[in-house]
Scaffold this motif. Structure first.
Motif, mmCIF file in Angstrom:
data_model
loop_
_atom_site.group_PDB
_atom_site.id
_atom_site.type_symbol
_atom_site.label_atom_id
_atom_site.label_comp_id
_atom_site.label_asym_id
_atom_site.label_seq_id
_atom_site.Cartn_x
_atom_site.Cartn_y
_atom_site.Cartn_z
ATOM 1 N N PHE A 30 0.822 -1.208 0.000
ATOM 2 C CA PHE A 30 0.000 0.000 0.000
ATOM 3 C C PHE A 30 0.859 1.262 0.000
ATOM 4 N N GLY A 31 1.901 1.276 0.845
ATOM 5 C CA GLY A 31 2.766 2.456 0.924
ATOM 6 C C GLY A 31 3.414 2.788 -0.400
ATOM 7 N N ALA A 32 3.917 1.767 -1.102
ATOM 8 C CA ALA A 32 4.569 1.990 -2.400
ATOM 9 C C ALA A 32 3.571 2.519 -3.426
ATOM 10 N N VAL A 33 2.377 1.912 -3.458
ATOM 11 C CA VAL A 33 1.347 2.352 -4.407
ATOM 12 C C VAL A 33 0.875 3.762 -4.071
ATOM 13 N N PHE A 34 0.668 4.016 -2.785
ATOM 14 C CA PHE A 34 0.167 5.319 -2.350
ATOM 15 C C PHE A 34 1.147 6.428 -2.726
ATOM 16 N N TRP A 35 2.428 6.265 -2.365
ATOM 17 C CA TRP A 35 3.407 7.315 -2.642
ATOM 18 C C TRP A 35 3.741 7.412 -4.122
ATOM 19 N N GLY A 36 3.656 6.301 -4.838
ATOM 20 C CA GLY A 36 3.820 6.377 -6.292
ATOM 21 C C GLY A 36 2.723 7.223 -6.920
ATOM 22 N N THR A 158 15.895 -4.575 5.059
ATOM 23 C CA THR A 158 16.412 -3.842 3.906
ATOM 24 C C THR A 158 15.867 -4.397 2.605
ATOM 25 N N PHE A 159 15.799 -5.733 2.498
ATOM 26 C CA PHE A 159 15.326 -6.357 1.260
ATOM 27 C C PHE A 159 13.884 -5.963 0.966
ATOM 28 N N GLU A 160 13.031 -6.014 2.010
ATOM 29 C CA GLU A 160 11.629 -5.629 1.829
ATOM 30 C C GLU A 160 11.505 -4.162 1.431
ATOM 31 N N PHE A 161 12.346 -3.306 2.050
ATOM 32 C CA PHE A 161 12.311 -1.884 1.713
ATOM 33 C C PHE A 161 12.728 -1.661 0.263
ATOM 34 N N VAL A 162 13.774 -2.365 -0.165
ATOM 35 C CA VAL A 162 14.261 -2.219 -1.544
ATOM 36 C C VAL A 162 13.182 -2.645 -2.531
ATOM 37 N N ILE A 163 12.485 -3.747 -2.225
ATOM 38 C CA ILE A 163 11.406 -4.216 -3.102
ATOM 39 C C ILE A 163 10.297 -3.171 -3.194
ATOM 40 N N SER A 164 9.871 -2.634 -2.048
ATOM 41 C CA SER A 164 8.809 -1.620 -2.049
ATOM 42 C C SER A 164 9.253 -0.360 -2.774
ATOM 43 N N PHE A 165 10.496 0.030 -2.557
ATOM 44 C CA PHE A 165 11.020 1.220 -3.218
ATOM 45 C C PHE A 165 11.070 1.020 -4.729
ATOM 46 N N GLY A 166 11.498 -0.172 -5.144
ATOM 47 C CA GLY A 166 11.535 -0.473 -6.586
ATOM 48 C C GLY A 166 10.152 -0.466 -7.197
ATOM 49 N N ILE A 167 9.170 -1.035 -6.479
ATOM 50 C CA ILE A 167 7.793 -1.033 -6.971
ATOM 51 C C ILE A 167 7.289 0.396 -7.119
ATOM 52 N N MET A 168 7.599 1.244 -6.131
ATOM 53 C CA MET A 168 7.149 2.639 -6.190
ATOM 54 C C MET A 168 7.717 3.344 -7.421
ATOM 55 N N LEU A 169 9.027 3.183 -7.658
ATOM 56 C CA LEU A 169 9.652 3.836 -8.811
ATOM 57 C C LEU A 169 9.086 3.297 -10.118
ATOM 58 N N TYR A 170 8.921 1.977 -10.182
ATOM 59 C CA TYR A 170 8.375 1.340 -11.394
ATOM 60 C C TYR A 170 6.962 1.847 -11.668
#
Length: 350
Positions: A30-36, A158-170
């Motif tokens: 949700f956080g990645a989608v929301f901020w994206g 860190t791994f989970e954060f990187v995945i969420s961050f990548g999803i947000m950018l994508y």
């Protein structure tokens, strides 16, 4: 059983079920989608300008927008977060080692108070200084331990954060590039007239941009200035306190003062009068005036919401949605007001 009405109800039921199921699947991110989505809306005007510069090449314009978003927003925020985590852990270790002891500071304040104020504390049930001192120490230690724990948790996840961050950018890339077409498809699916849709969508976009730009701008300014004055006065952990002031400044009127006011009182009652006077003057005339001048201009004026509605919706949003709530709460409040205004107009015209 095969009537058109039955088929319509069946389809609506199917639509509801698959929509809920899709939301359930997406919820972990949700956080990645929301901020994206938020960043895509905020940077949409820039994308349209870059689209003209790149002569209609959508992919290039979207990539350029994404790069500028990284440089302007994400990288500075990552640097501040890293500094905060480092300083928070250091602060916690100082508390554990006894280098910092807030109970001692509290005891100094009590000893410096005049007798009439001590008597007043006794009257209101705050006369047990030892118990208050212990509670304060425990509270500060718990808060510092929470910061340190969150720092270690960030490292472990860190791994989970990187995945969420990548999803947000994508997601941000495609939302920037295809935002207009997605907006049109959403409008077509909403069973309202185009005039009403346009009104509600404009209120939504205005409230979102005003909330993000206004609250973040005010928080950044108050946090930076608060950290600066703490650094000038030699207070330990200026970055930590500055970030806390920035976070608390999301609460209109009362936010940053929750940090600098107790420190100013400590200075005054322990004999560091000039430091106390300087901090109070800076807090009221500089940090406070930013909230009084810029927040109504950047938030209240555009959203057309009173300060008390902004405050209540911000607090309620953060209570329900965490940090994301400082955006979600005021936006929902703005849509609520806009929807009822629209309902009133429709009823009167009908």
């Amino acid at each position: 059983m095969n009537s058109s009405e039955f088929q319509k109800k069946t389809f609506l039921l199917l639509l509801t079920i698959v929509s809920i199921a899709f939301g359930w699947i997406v919820w972990p991110f949700f956080g990645a989608v929301f901020w994206g989505t938020v960043l895509a809306i905020m940077f949409a005007p820039l994308y349209r300008r870059l689209l003209v510069v790149t002569r209609g090449r959508k992919n290039l314009a979207a990539l350029a927008t994404l790069a500028l978003c990284l440089i302007v927003v994400i990288l500075p925020l990552a640097f501040i977060t890293a500094s905060l985590v480092k300083e928070g852990v250091s602060f916690y270790h100082k508390l554990q080692s006894g280098e910092l002891h807030f109970g001692t500071y509290f005891h100094q304040i009590i000893n410096a108070l005049p007798q009439w104020m001590v008597d007043l504390l006794d009257r209101f049930g705050f006369g047990n200084i030892a118990a208050l001192q212990e509670q304060l120490s425990v509270g500060v230690m718990a808060g510092s331990k929470f910061i340190a724990t969150q720092a270690f948790t960030i490292g472990q996840n860190t791994f989970e954060f990187v995945i969420s961050f990548g999803i947000m950018l994508y997601l941000l890339f495609f939302l920037v590039r295809d935002g207009s077409s997605l907006s049109r498809r959403i409008k077509l699916a909403i069973p309202l007239s185009m005039e009403h849709q346009q009104y509600l969508f404009s209120k939504f976009i205005t409230a979102l941009r005003a909330t993000v730009k206004g609250n973040i701008a005010v928080a950044a300014m108050q946090g930076a200035l608060g950290g600066l004055i703490f650094w000038i006065l030699g207070i330990q952990g200026p970055i930590l306190w500055g970030v806390l002031m920035a976070f608390l400044s999301l609460l209109p009127a009362i936010g940053a003062a929750l940090i600098w006011a107790p420190v100013a009182i400590y200075f005054l009652v322990t004999g560091e009068t000039w430091n106390g006077v300087i901090l109070i003057a800076f807090g009221v005339l500089v940090i406070g005036m930013i909230d009084n001048i810029f927040r109504p201009i950047l938030v209240g004026k555009d959203t057309q919401m009173p300060d008390y509605v902004v405050l209540i919706s911000t607090l309620g949003g953060m209570a329900l949605f965490g940090l994301n709530g400082f955006i979600i709460g005021p936006v929902i409040a703005a849509i609520f007001i806009a929807a009822w205004d629209l309902f009133t107009v429709v009823e009167k015209s009908g």
